[in-house]
Scaffold this active site. Sequence first.
Site, PDB file in Angstrom:
ATOM      1  N   ASP A  47      -5.478   7.741  -5.879  1.00  0.00           N
ATOM      2  CA  ASP A  47      -5.409   8.750  -4.829  1.00  0.00           C
ATOM      3  C   ASP A  47      -3.968   9.062  -4.456  1.00  0.00           C
ATOM      4  O   ASP A  47      -3.028   8.596  -5.074  1.00  0.00           O
ATOM      5  CB  ASP A  47      -6.267   8.339  -3.630  1.00  0.00           C
ATOM      6  CG  ASP A  47      -5.883   6.978  -3.114  1.00  0.00           C
ATOM      7  OD1 ASP A  47      -4.683   6.758  -2.873  1.00  0.00           O
ATOM      8  OD2 ASP A  47      -6.781   6.120  -2.978  1.00  0.00           O
ATOM      9  N   LYS A  85      -7.652  12.395  -1.104  1.00  0.00           N
ATOM     10  CA  LYS A  85      -7.655  11.685   0.175  1.00  0.00           C
ATOM     11  C   LYS A  85      -6.472  12.054   1.044  1.00  0.00           C
ATOM     12  O   LYS A  85      -5.689  11.214   1.448  1.00  0.00           O
ATOM     13  CB  LYS A  85      -7.680  10.174  -0.043  1.00  0.00           C
ATOM     14  CG  LYS A  85      -9.058   9.593   0.188  1.00  0.00           C
ATOM     15  CD  LYS A  85      -8.953   8.106   0.371  1.00  0.00           C
ATOM     16  CE  LYS A  85     -10.201   7.578   0.995  1.00  0.00           C
ATOM     17  NZ  LYS A  85     -10.162   6.162   1.218  1.00  0.00           N
ATOM     18  N   MET A 116      -1.419   4.736   9.756  1.00  0.00           N
ATOM     19  CA  MET A 116      -2.049   6.029  10.032  1.00  0.00           C
ATOM     20  C   MET A 116      -1.845   6.449  11.489  1.00  0.00           C
ATOM     21  O   MET A 116      -2.759   6.960  12.136  1.00  0.00           O
ATOM     22  CB  MET A 116      -3.568   5.965   9.736  1.00  0.00           C
ATOM     23  CG  MET A 116      -3.877   5.656   8.294  1.00  0.00           C
ATOM     24  SD  MET A 116      -5.602   5.277   7.984  1.00  0.00           S
ATOM     25  CE  MET A 116      -5.666   3.531   8.345  1.00  0.00           C
TER      26      MET A 116
HETATM   27  N1  SAH Z   1      -4.136  -0.051   1.821  1.00  0.00           N
HETATM   28  C1  SAH Z   1      -2.881   0.498   2.269  1.00  0.00           C
HETATM   29  C2  SAH Z   1      -3.037   1.270   3.542  1.00  0.00           C
HETATM   30  C3  SAH Z   1      -3.875   2.501   3.419  1.00  0.00           C
HETATM   31  S1  SAH Z   1      -4.002   3.392   4.929  1.00  0.00           S
HETATM   32  C4  SAH Z   1      -1.841  -0.615   2.428  1.00  0.00           C
HETATM   33  O1  SAH Z   1      -2.195  -1.799   2.337  1.00  0.00           O
HETATM   34  O2  SAH Z   1      -0.687  -0.305   2.609  1.00  0.00           O
HETATM   35  C5  SAH Z   1      -2.779   4.620   4.720  1.00  0.00           C
HETATM   36  C6  SAH Z   1      -1.598   4.359   5.627  1.00  0.00           C
HETATM   37  O3  SAH Z   1      -0.772   3.358   5.066  1.00  0.00           O
HETATM   38  C7  SAH Z   1      -0.682   5.526   5.790  1.00  0.00           C
HETATM   39  O4  SAH Z   1      -1.168   6.427   6.766  1.00  0.00           O
HETATM   40  C8  SAH Z   1       0.579   4.859   6.257  1.00  0.00           C
HETATM   41  O5  SAH Z   1       0.488   4.484   7.623  1.00  0.00           O
HETATM   42  C9  SAH Z   1       0.556   3.568   5.465  1.00  0.00           C
HETATM   43  N2  SAH Z   1       1.400   3.642   4.257  1.00  0.00           N
HETATM   44  C10 SAH Z   1       1.006   3.456   2.995  1.00  0.00           C
HETATM   45  N3  SAH Z   1       2.059   3.537   2.148  1.00  0.00           N
HETATM   46  C11 SAH Z   1       3.132   3.774   2.921  1.00  0.00           C
HETATM   47  C12 SAH Z   1       4.522   3.952   2.649  1.00  0.00           C
HETATM   48  N4  SAH Z   1       5.010   3.903   1.397  1.00  0.00           N
HETATM   49  N5  SAH Z   1       5.360   4.157   3.672  1.00  0.00           N
HETATM   50  C13 SAH Z   1       4.892   4.226   4.938  1.00  0.00           C
HETATM   51  N6  SAH Z   1       3.600   4.064   5.246  1.00  0.00           N
HETATM   52  C14 SAH Z   1       2.730   3.835   4.265  1.00  0.00           C
END
Ligand code: SAH
Length: 459
Positions: free
Chosen positions: A249, A271, A384
Amino acid sequence: MQYLPLFLNLQQQRCLVVGGGEVAARKLELLIKAGVDITVVALNIVPRVAELQKQHNLAIKLKAFEPDDIQNVQLVVAATDNTTLNAGIAAQSKALGVWVNVVDRPDLGNFIFPAIIDRSPLMVAVASGGASPVLTRLLRGKIESAIPSAFGKLAELADQFRPLVKQRISYPPQRRIFWERVLQGPIAELVFSGRMAQAEKLLAETVQQAQDQHQRGEVYLIGAGPGDPDLLTFKALRLMQQADVIVYDRLVAPAIVDLARRDAEKIYVGKERDNHSLPQDSINELLAQQALAGKRVARLKGGDPFIFGRGGEEIETLLQYGISFQVVPGVTAASGCASYSGIPLTHRDHAQSCTFVTGHLKDGTINLNWPQLAAPRQTVVIYMGLQGLPVICEQLLAHGCQPDHPVAIIQKGTTAEQKIVTGNLTNIQERVSAAALQSPTLIIVGTVVELHEKLNWFD
Ligand code: SAH
């Protein structure tokens, strides 16, 4: 991509080498190995070239280069020590549509010799298009040491059994699995330790036993980390390279998807926030159907699959179908962003605990335990949360946080586009608006944010 990597079969094809010095000698050795029909044109030759002539019957013309020398050749190597002459040879060759290389001047010719790791019939070629020969050499050294010298023998063995295996196992995905087991298992070990006859016998037995059966696939739920491909685990990379199908995604960086097997089918399931291009139910069903069709499916998820990743739901569907699966943890956005912005999530002087929460807005509110999150000596990481930032600040202030309580927002953490905005509960919204941040972003609240200035190393 400035150069297209190709492997040419030049057996018996005519090739012209202009120059008879040490540099020419190195190229000659290579061309001889490739079975090329070589003519050398040079005013004089060094002893090494004379030696090669004796051993391999090279045609050597001791004379000045003339444009006619290019007639009827497939390939030209300009290796004289005269740059003007080399440039002239290159121009004339190109005008005739003949491939030409000018030694040490890739810009003048139209093909280059890569650094090679020769495990014939297996070949690895490395090139930087002239950008950094040293880097190319270093990489070549690494690959040399990573590929056992008997790899060529292993490739020969595989070649020998290919028709038979194809005959016995007609279903391609199953055949691929068969070969992966052979090339990584005990048969390969026998080859590497020089026991060829035993390896051959065992492979013959294994092929005999191979059943042509339509196997069930499996699903790998893989945490692909926050963005930097170097943060993938070895296991993630290995399973990605085995998978027949990659389902990914928006949060998975393109550079990571590129690491999958080249011929794997890649399915994007989107997504965007509030704009799910494929609803979660359909993703769950897609994974199951692909596996039921006998494929190995790598479901790549940003960060860690079990942290705000809905990994649990995807697995439940697989369980219902009785499909086997593996879960590979990944670096979650909180640790990735924290490390790459110099903000320790816990610190003896600042925070004894760290909480991960989702700041997803629903009907204008965020349902969280605010009194608990507003308590001192902790770090709160909000996933998020950008849309809900005003609500987050308001609630934390209402539940006892000081107005100057530090906040950091990290955009696209661990990637080249990482950007960090710091402030406090009263001014952060203004600063975030001014910075026009793009998603994904992560919010870190707590006094550990003060350490960013001192510990930041990444940008
Ligand atoms: N499973 C993922 C989270 C998914 S929810 C994890 O463990 O990181 C999606 C949220 O993750 C985004 O809205 C943001 O808040 C955060 N996120 C994911 N990658 C990111 C990145 N490279 N930099 C900043 N925030 C990130």
